[in-house]
Scaffold this active site. Sequence first.
Site, PDB file in Angstrom:
ATOM      1  N   TYR A 126       0.921  -1.095   0.061  1.00 53.07           N
ATOM      2  CA  TYR A 126      -0.014  -0.065  -0.150  1.00 53.07           C
ATOM      3  C   TYR A 126       0.772   1.145  -0.020  1.00 53.07           C
ATOM      4  O   TYR A 126       0.592   2.180  -0.601  1.00 53.07           O
ATOM      5  CB  TYR A 126      -0.942  -0.104   1.124  1.00 53.07           C
ATOM      6  CG  TYR A 126      -2.286  -0.815   0.677  1.00 53.07           C
ATOM      7  CD1 TYR A 126      -3.396  -0.228  -0.003  1.00 53.07           C
ATOM      8  CD2 TYR A 126      -2.242  -2.325   0.999  1.00 53.07           C
ATOM      9  CE1 TYR A 126      -4.520  -0.757  -0.375  1.00 53.07           C
ATOM     10  CE2 TYR A 126      -3.481  -2.776   0.696  1.00 53.07           C
ATOM     11  CZ  TYR A 126      -4.442  -2.226  -0.138  1.00 53.07           C
ATOM     12  OH  TYR A 126      -5.588  -3.087  -0.583  1.00 53.07           O
ATOM     13  N   VAL A 155      -9.630   4.253  -4.581  1.00 59.15           N
ATOM     14  CA  VAL A 155      -9.331   4.858  -3.441  1.00 59.15           C
ATOM     15  C   VAL A 155      -8.095   5.894  -3.249  1.00 59.15           C
ATOM     16  O   VAL A 155      -7.437   6.225  -2.404  1.00 59.15           O
ATOM     17  CB  VAL A 155      -8.707   3.558  -2.380  1.00 59.15           C
ATOM     18  CG1 VAL A 155      -9.725   2.473  -2.436  1.00 59.15           C
ATOM     19  CG2 VAL A 155      -7.425   3.070  -3.356  1.00 59.15           C
ATOM     20  N   ASP A 156      -7.898   6.294  -4.807  1.00 54.58           N
ATOM     21  CA  ASP A 156      -6.426   7.092  -4.608  1.00 54.58           C
ATOM     22  C   ASP A 156      -6.806   8.649  -4.217  1.00 54.58           C
ATOM     23  O   ASP A 156      -5.843   9.207  -4.353  1.00 54.58           O
ATOM     24  CB  ASP A 156      -6.271   7.013  -6.136  1.00 54.58           C
ATOM     25  CG  ASP A 156      -7.399   7.482  -7.352  1.00 54.58           C
ATOM     26  OD1 ASP A 156      -8.140   8.195  -6.973  1.00 54.58           O
ATOM     27  OD2 ASP A 156      -7.156   7.051  -8.414  1.00 54.58           O
ATOM     28  N   HIS A 179     -15.188   1.947  -2.003  1.00 59.62           N
ATOM     29  CA  HIS A 179     -14.014   1.037  -1.276  1.00 59.62           C
ATOM     30  C   HIS A 179     -13.039   1.741  -0.526  1.00 59.62           C
ATOM     31  O   HIS A 179     -11.901   1.253  -0.428  1.00 59.62           O
ATOM     32  CB  HIS A 179     -13.239   0.581  -2.655  1.00 59.62           C
ATOM     33  CG  HIS A 179     -14.153  -0.350  -3.383  1.00 59.62           C
ATOM     34  ND1 HIS A 179     -13.907  -0.863  -4.873  1.00 59.62           N
ATOM     35  CD2 HIS A 179     -15.215  -1.090  -2.926  1.00 59.62           C
ATOM     36  CE1 HIS A 179     -14.875  -1.786  -5.137  1.00 59.62           C
ATOM     37  NE2 HIS A 179     -15.873  -1.869  -4.258  1.00 59.62           N
ATOM     38  N   CYS A 190      -9.663  -0.183  17.888  1.00 62.54           N
ATOM     39  CA  CYS A 190     -10.701   0.609  18.231  1.00 62.54           C
ATOM     40  C   CYS A 190     -11.452   1.186  17.038  1.00 62.54           C
ATOM     41  O   CYS A 190     -12.719   1.946  17.088  1.00 62.54           O
ATOM     42  CB  CYS A 190     -10.132   1.446  19.184  1.00 62.54           C
ATOM     43  SG  CYS A 190      -9.199   2.990  18.325  1.00 62.54           S
ATOM     44  N   THR A 230     -14.882   1.308 -15.710  1.00 62.85           N
ATOM     45  CA  THR A 230     -14.788   0.161 -14.682  1.00 62.85           C
ATOM     46  C   THR A 230     -15.107  -1.147 -15.579  1.00 62.85           C
ATOM     47  O   THR A 230     -15.747  -1.068 -16.449  1.00 62.85           O
ATOM     48  CB  THR A 230     -15.723   0.280 -13.626  1.00 62.85           C
ATOM     49  OG1 THR A 230     -15.899  -0.815 -12.683  1.00 62.85           O
ATOM     50  CG2 THR A 230     -17.298   0.527 -13.966  1.00 62.85           C
ATOM     51  N   GLU A 283     -12.679  -0.405 -23.638  1.00 61.52           N
ATOM     52  CA  GLU A 283     -13.181  -1.614 -24.093  1.00 61.52           C
ATOM     53  C   GLU A 283     -14.569  -1.763 -23.629  1.00 61.52           C
ATOM     54  O   GLU A 283     -15.115  -1.130 -23.056  1.00 61.52           O
ATOM     55  CB  GLU A 283     -12.383  -2.710 -23.396  1.00 61.52           C
ATOM     56  CG  GLU A 283     -10.761  -2.410 -23.817  1.00 61.52           C
ATOM     57  CD  GLU A 283     -10.154  -3.400 -22.872  1.00 61.52           C
ATOM     58  OE1 GLU A 283     -10.628  -4.374 -21.777  1.00 61.52           O
ATOM     59  OE2 GLU A 283      -8.815  -3.711 -22.680  1.00 61.52           O
TER      60      GLU A 283
HETATM   61  P1  OAD Z   1     -10.383  -2.605 -13.353  1.00 63.98           P
HETATM   62  O1  OAD Z   1      -8.981  -2.576 -13.537  1.00 63.98           O
HETATM   63  O2  OAD Z   1     -11.150  -4.007 -13.193  1.00 63.98           O
HETATM   64  O3  OAD Z   1     -11.158  -1.888 -14.744  1.00 63.98           O
HETATM   65  C1  OAD Z   1     -10.406  -0.669 -15.176  1.00 63.98           C
HETATM   66  C2  OAD Z   1     -11.366  -0.480 -16.441  1.00 63.98           C
HETATM   67  O4  OAD Z   1     -10.957   0.949 -16.991  1.00 63.98           O
HETATM   68  C3  OAD Z   1     -11.116  -1.358 -17.792  1.00 63.98           C
HETATM   69  O5  OAD Z   1     -12.477  -1.698 -18.161  1.00 63.98           O
HETATM   70  C4  OAD Z   1     -10.390  -0.650 -18.803  1.00 63.98           C
HETATM   71  O6  OAD Z   1     -10.930  -1.094 -20.097  1.00 63.98           O
HETATM   72  C5  OAD Z   1     -10.903   0.746 -18.418  1.00 63.98           C
HETATM   73  N1  OAD Z   1      -9.857   1.857 -18.696  1.00 63.98           N
HETATM   74  C6  OAD Z   1      -8.536   1.797 -18.807  1.00 63.98           C
HETATM   75  N2  OAD Z   1      -7.903   2.981 -19.118  1.00 63.98           N
HETATM   76  C7  OAD Z   1      -9.102   3.754 -19.439  1.00 63.98           C
HETATM   77  C8  OAD Z   1      -9.153   5.130 -19.670  1.00 63.98           C
HETATM   78  N3  OAD Z   1      -8.185   5.662 -19.989  1.00 63.98           N
HETATM   79  N4  OAD Z   1     -10.371   5.493 -20.121  1.00 63.98           N
HETATM   80  C9  OAD Z   1     -11.496   4.813 -19.776  1.00 63.98           C
HETATM   81  N5  OAD Z   1     -11.555   3.466 -19.475  1.00 63.98           N
HETATM   82  C10 OAD Z   1     -10.267   2.983 -19.377  1.00 63.98           C
HETATM   83  O7  OAD Z   1     -10.695  -1.519 -12.391  1.00 63.98           O
HETATM   84  P2  OAD Z   1     -12.279  -1.280 -11.311  1.00 63.98           P
HETATM   85  O8  OAD Z   1     -13.486  -1.698 -12.432  1.00 63.98           O
HETATM   86  O9  OAD Z   1     -12.307  -0.014 -10.892  1.00 63.98           O
HETATM   87  O10 OAD Z   1     -11.328  -3.322  -5.450  1.00 63.98           O
HETATM   88  O11 OAD Z   1     -12.153  -2.346 -10.457  1.00 63.98           O
HETATM   89  C11 OAD Z   1     -12.975  -2.693  -9.612  1.00 63.98           C
HETATM   90  C12 OAD Z   1     -12.456  -3.172  -8.100  1.00 63.98           C
HETATM   91  O12 OAD Z   1     -11.619  -4.025  -8.486  1.00 63.98           O
HETATM   92  C13 OAD Z   1     -11.387  -2.158  -7.648  1.00 63.98           C
HETATM   93  O13 OAD Z   1     -12.111  -0.873  -6.761  1.00 63.98           O
HETATM   94  C14 OAD Z   1     -10.620  -2.821  -6.723  1.00 63.98           C
HETATM   95  C15 OAD Z   1     -10.346  -4.222  -7.589  1.00 63.98           C
HETATM   96  O14 OAD Z   1     -10.003  -5.325  -7.273  1.00 63.98           O
HETATM   97  C16 OAD Z   1     -10.743  -3.669  -4.431  1.00 63.98           C
HETATM   98  O15 OAD Z   1      -9.559  -3.442  -4.328  1.00 63.98           O
HETATM   99  C17 OAD Z   1     -11.676  -4.198  -3.233  1.00 63.98           C
END
Ligand code: OAD
Length: 242
Positions: free
Chosen positions: A69, A105-106, A121, A132, A191, A218
């Site tokens: 982290y 979380v950034d 998240h 605590c 996402t 995508e």
């Molecule tokens: P992912 O890494 O699963 O997906 C990222 C998405 O962003 C993909 O569908 C890419 O195609 C898209 N992408 C990449 N670059 C991009 C850009 N410049 N513009 C638009 N789209 C783009 O990330 P999340 O869906 O956020 O959870 O993942 C969900 C959760 O899985 C996260 O919050 C994290 C992870 O494990 C925890 O850690 C609990």
Amino acid sequence: MLHNGCLEKASQWLRSAKSLAVLTGAGISAESGIPTFRGAAGLWRNFRPEELATPEAFARNPILVWEWYEWRRELIAAAEPNPGHLALVELERRIPRFTLITQNVDGLHDRAGSRKILKLHGDIWTDRCTVCGSEVVRQPGEKASTQPPRCECGGIRRPGVVWFGEPLPADVWRKAEEAVQNADVMLVIGTSAVVYPAAGLAPLAVSRGAKVVEVNLEKTPFSSMVDCSIQGKAGEILPKLL
Ligand code: OAD
């Protein structure tokens, strides 16, 4: 749907929106240089979530998890919000009822200037005591220890994020569902739409009759169900939608 026609329609919907819900994922921060989780250069290609992002992993090896982290915090501290984040700040200014729901979380939405943010998240800049529950919020870039710090109560602090197997913060989730249920337009940005319960929010908006627009590099499991799926970079498409 054709990219251009779709873009035009989506911006019309945004212009007349009274209530907008936005869901963001790691893709919106990709152009700031922060790695996503899935895909070719994703974190989960090189790291195993069960060794780094579960309560069991932290109990087994807190130093390893903490160091991972810290590495991510360093990457994030060196990054800046991009035009995608900034476009959402402008939408918040323009649309009367606006809710930004993020899986990230950034903290880049905060740094860009967004105000109403529901962090599903958690937040990588918050440390939470495992005993605590008290929280300490750090400033991005603040020097931290190489080990999980101790709380005044004697417990060790963990990153204030949601790990696999943990529930989302209940009040945050309730507000997110409410915002989506009441939205006339929803934007789903960057996402992969595979992690639940967050991935259930776009289908909820569809079922409530909102116009749903996806922006992603995508196709995703959402693409075929939304009203408009725009393929491209969030940092390029979102400013065009304005
Ligand atoms: P992912 O890494 O699963 O997906 C990222 C998405 O962003 C993909 O569908 C890419 O195609 C898209 N992408 C990449 N670059 C991009 C850009 N410049 N513009 C638009 N789209 C783009 O990330 P999340 O869906 O956020 O959870 O993942 C969900 C959760 O899985 C996260 O919050 C994290 C992870 O494990 C925890 O850690 C609990």
